[in-house]
Design a protein around this motif. Sequence first.
Motif, PDB file in Angstrom:
ATOM      1  N   TYR A  18       0.845  -1.190   0.000  1.00  0.00           N
ATOM      2  CA  TYR A  18       0.000   0.000   0.000  1.00  0.00           C
ATOM      3  C   TYR A  18       0.884   1.244   0.000  1.00  0.00           C
ATOM      4  N   ASN A  19       0.382   2.321  -0.562  1.00  0.00           N
ATOM      5  CA  ASN A  19       1.083   3.614  -0.623  1.00  0.00           C
ATOM      6  C   ASN A  19       2.420   3.538  -1.357  1.00  0.00           C
ATOM      7  N   VAL A  20       2.570   2.564  -2.252  1.00  0.00           N
ATOM      8  CA  VAL A  20       3.767   2.452  -3.085  1.00  0.00           C
ATOM      9  C   VAL A  20       3.304   2.532  -4.535  1.00  0.00           C
ATOM     10  N   SER A  21       3.914   3.404  -5.312  1.00  0.00           N
ATOM     11  CA  SER A  21       3.509   3.545  -6.710  1.00  0.00           C
ATOM     12  C   SER A  21       4.344   2.626  -7.602  1.00  0.00           C
ATOM     13  N   CYS A  22       3.713   2.147  -8.655  1.00  0.00           N
ATOM     14  CA  CYS A  22       4.379   1.279  -9.631  1.00  0.00           C
ATOM     15  C   CYS A  22       5.380   2.116 -10.423  1.00  0.00           C
ATOM     16  N   PRO A  23       6.632   1.686 -10.549  1.00  0.00           N
ATOM     17  CA  PRO A  23       7.613   2.443 -11.326  1.00  0.00           C
ATOM     18  C   PRO A  23       7.292   2.503 -12.824  1.00  0.00           C
ATOM     19  N   HIS A  24       6.462   1.577 -13.307  1.00  0.00           N
ATOM     20  CA  HIS A  24       6.163   1.521 -14.741  1.00  0.00           C
ATOM     21  C   HIS A  24       4.961   2.392 -15.115  1.00  0.00           C
ATOM     22  N   CYS A  25       3.825   2.213 -14.409  1.00  0.00           N
ATOM     23  CA  CYS A  25       2.604   2.935 -14.788  1.00  0.00           C
ATOM     24  C   CYS A  25       2.261   4.077 -13.838  1.00  0.00           C
ATOM     25  N   GLY A  26       2.850   4.104 -12.638  1.00  0.00           N
ATOM     26  CA  GLY A  26       2.614   5.192 -11.700  1.00  0.00           C
ATOM     27  C   GLY A  26       1.396   5.027 -10.810  1.00  0.00           C
ATOM     28  N   GLN A  27       0.646   3.937 -10.921  1.00  0.00           N
ATOM     29  CA  GLN A  27      -0.523   3.709 -10.072  1.00  0.00           C
ATOM     30  C   GLN A  27      -0.086   3.379  -8.646  1.00  0.00           C
ATOM     31  N   THR A  28      -0.833   3.858  -7.672  1.00  0.00           N
ATOM     32  CA  THR A  28      -0.495   3.637  -6.262  1.00  0.00           C
ATOM     33  C   THR A  28      -1.372   2.537  -5.674  1.00  0.00           C
ATOM     34  N   GLY A  29      -0.764   1.659  -4.887  1.00  0.00           N
ATOM     35  CA  GLY A  29      -1.504   0.603  -4.187  1.00  0.00           C
ATOM     36  C   GLY A  29      -1.815  -0.608  -5.032  1.00  0.00           C
ATOM     37  N   PHE A  48      17.513 -26.760   6.010  1.00  0.00           N
ATOM     38  CA  PHE A  48      17.877 -25.354   6.137  1.00  0.00           C
ATOM     39  C   PHE A  48      17.478 -24.605   4.869  1.00  0.00           C
ATOM     40  N   LYS A  49      17.323 -23.289   5.028  1.00  0.00           N
ATOM     41  CA  LYS A  49      16.902 -22.444   3.916  1.00  0.00           C
ATOM     42  C   LYS A  49      18.091 -22.167   3.011  1.00  0.00           C
ATOM     43  N   LEU A  50      17.900 -22.362   1.718  1.00  0.00           N
ATOM     44  CA  LEU A  50      18.950 -22.161   0.732  1.00  0.00           C
ATOM     45  C   LEU A  50      18.964 -20.716   0.234  1.00  0.00           C
ATOM     46  N   LYS A  51      17.831 -20.226  -0.235  1.00  0.00           N
ATOM     47  CA  LYS A  51      17.696 -18.849  -0.688  1.00  0.00           C
ATOM     48  C   LYS A  51      16.214 -18.485  -0.698  1.00  0.00           C
ATOM     49  N   THR A  52      15.936 -17.199  -0.878  1.00  0.00           N
ATOM     50  CA  THR A  52      14.566 -16.717  -0.951  1.00  0.00           C
ATOM     51  C   THR A  52      14.390 -15.937  -2.243  1.00  0.00           C
ATOM     52  N   SER A  53      13.407 -16.322  -3.035  1.00  0.00           N
ATOM     53  CA  SER A  53      13.098 -15.624  -4.280  1.00  0.00           C
ATOM     54  C   SER A  53      12.026 -14.578  -3.999  1.00  0.00           C
ATOM     55  N   GLN A  54      12.225 -13.369  -4.518  1.00  0.00           N
ATOM     56  CA  GLN A  54      11.252 -12.302  -4.338  1.00  0.00           C
ATOM     57  C   GLN A  54      10.947 -11.660  -5.678  1.00  0.00           C
ATOM     58  N   PHE A  55       9.673 -11.347  -5.883  1.00  0.00           N
ATOM     59  CA  PHE A  55       9.267 -10.590  -7.055  1.00  0.00           C
ATOM     60  C   PHE A  55       7.992  -9.835  -6.722  1.00  0.00           C
ATOM     61  N   ALA A  56       7.663  -8.861  -7.555  1.00  0.00           N
ATOM     62  CA  ALA A  56       6.455  -8.058  -7.353  1.00  0.00           C
ATOM     63  C   ALA A  56       5.742  -7.923  -8.691  1.00  0.00           C
ATOM     64  N   GLU A  57       4.421  -7.734  -8.634  1.00  0.00           N
ATOM     65  CA  GLU A  57       3.632  -7.556  -9.840  1.00  0.00           C
ATOM     66  C   GLU A  57       2.616  -6.451  -9.624  1.00  0.00           C
ATOM     67  N   CYS A  58       2.437  -5.622 -10.638  1.00  0.00           N
ATOM     68  CA  CYS A  58       1.433  -4.559 -10.604  1.00  0.00           C
ATOM     69  C   CYS A  58       0.135  -5.133 -11.166  1.00  0.00           C
ATOM     70  N   SER A  59      -0.965  -4.990 -10.436  1.00  0.00           N
ATOM     71  CA  SER A  59      -2.237  -5.529 -10.905  1.00  0.00           C
ATOM     72  C   SER A  59      -2.876  -4.634 -11.962  1.00  0.00           C
ATOM     73  N   HIS A  60      -2.378  -3.423 -12.138  1.00  0.00           N
ATOM     74  CA  HIS A  60      -2.931  -2.509 -13.141  1.00  0.00           C
ATOM     75  C   HIS A  60      -2.302  -2.761 -14.519  1.00  0.00           C
ATOM     76  N   CYS A  61      -0.974  -2.689 -14.607  1.00  0.00           N
ATOM     77  CA  CYS A  61      -0.302  -2.848 -15.908  1.00  0.00           C
ATOM     78  C   CYS A  61       0.259  -4.256 -16.116  1.00  0.00           C
ATOM     79  N   LYS A  62       0.163  -5.119 -15.103  1.00  0.00           N
ATOM     80  CA  LYS A  62       0.639  -6.519 -15.164  1.00  0.00           C
ATOM     81  C   LYS A  62       2.145  -6.631 -15.376  1.00  0.00           C
ATOM     82  N   ARG A  63       2.893  -5.601 -15.011  1.00  0.00           N
ATOM     83  CA  ARG A  63       4.357  -5.609 -15.137  1.00  0.00           C
ATOM     84  C   ARG A  63       4.937  -6.332 -13.940  1.00  0.00           C
ATOM     85  N   GLY A  64       5.867  -7.217 -14.156  1.00  0.00           N
ATOM     86  CA  GLY A  64       6.542  -7.940 -13.088  1.00  0.00           C
ATOM     87  C   GLY A  64       7.907  -7.332 -12.813  1.00  0.00           C
TER      88      GLY A  64
END
Length: 78
Positions: A18-29, A48-64
């Motif tokens: 929340y309150n973070v804008s998408c760097p691609h389309c500029g939509q917030t939240g 034991f844990k080997l590594k952690t994969s992280q990614f984010a997706e914008c629900s407006h422009c579908k950019r990953g």
Amino acid sequence: MILFFGTRSGKKETKTLYNVSCPHCGQTGTLTAVSQPNYVHLFWIPVFKLKTSQFAECSHCKRGFYKEEFSPEMERAI
């Protein structure tokens, strides 16, 4: 003696940024961040844990976004 070992993905954790804008389309939240750990297991029991994969997706422009592409604003929100 037979040993069963290898790697396996853990449980996905999803968080809406929340309150973070998408760097691609500029939509917030509209950003959703997903974190998924990978474990080394022995007999299907995580050892034991080997590594952690992280990614984010914008629900407006579908950019990953991969972890390397996260903006400083996204890093702070996670």
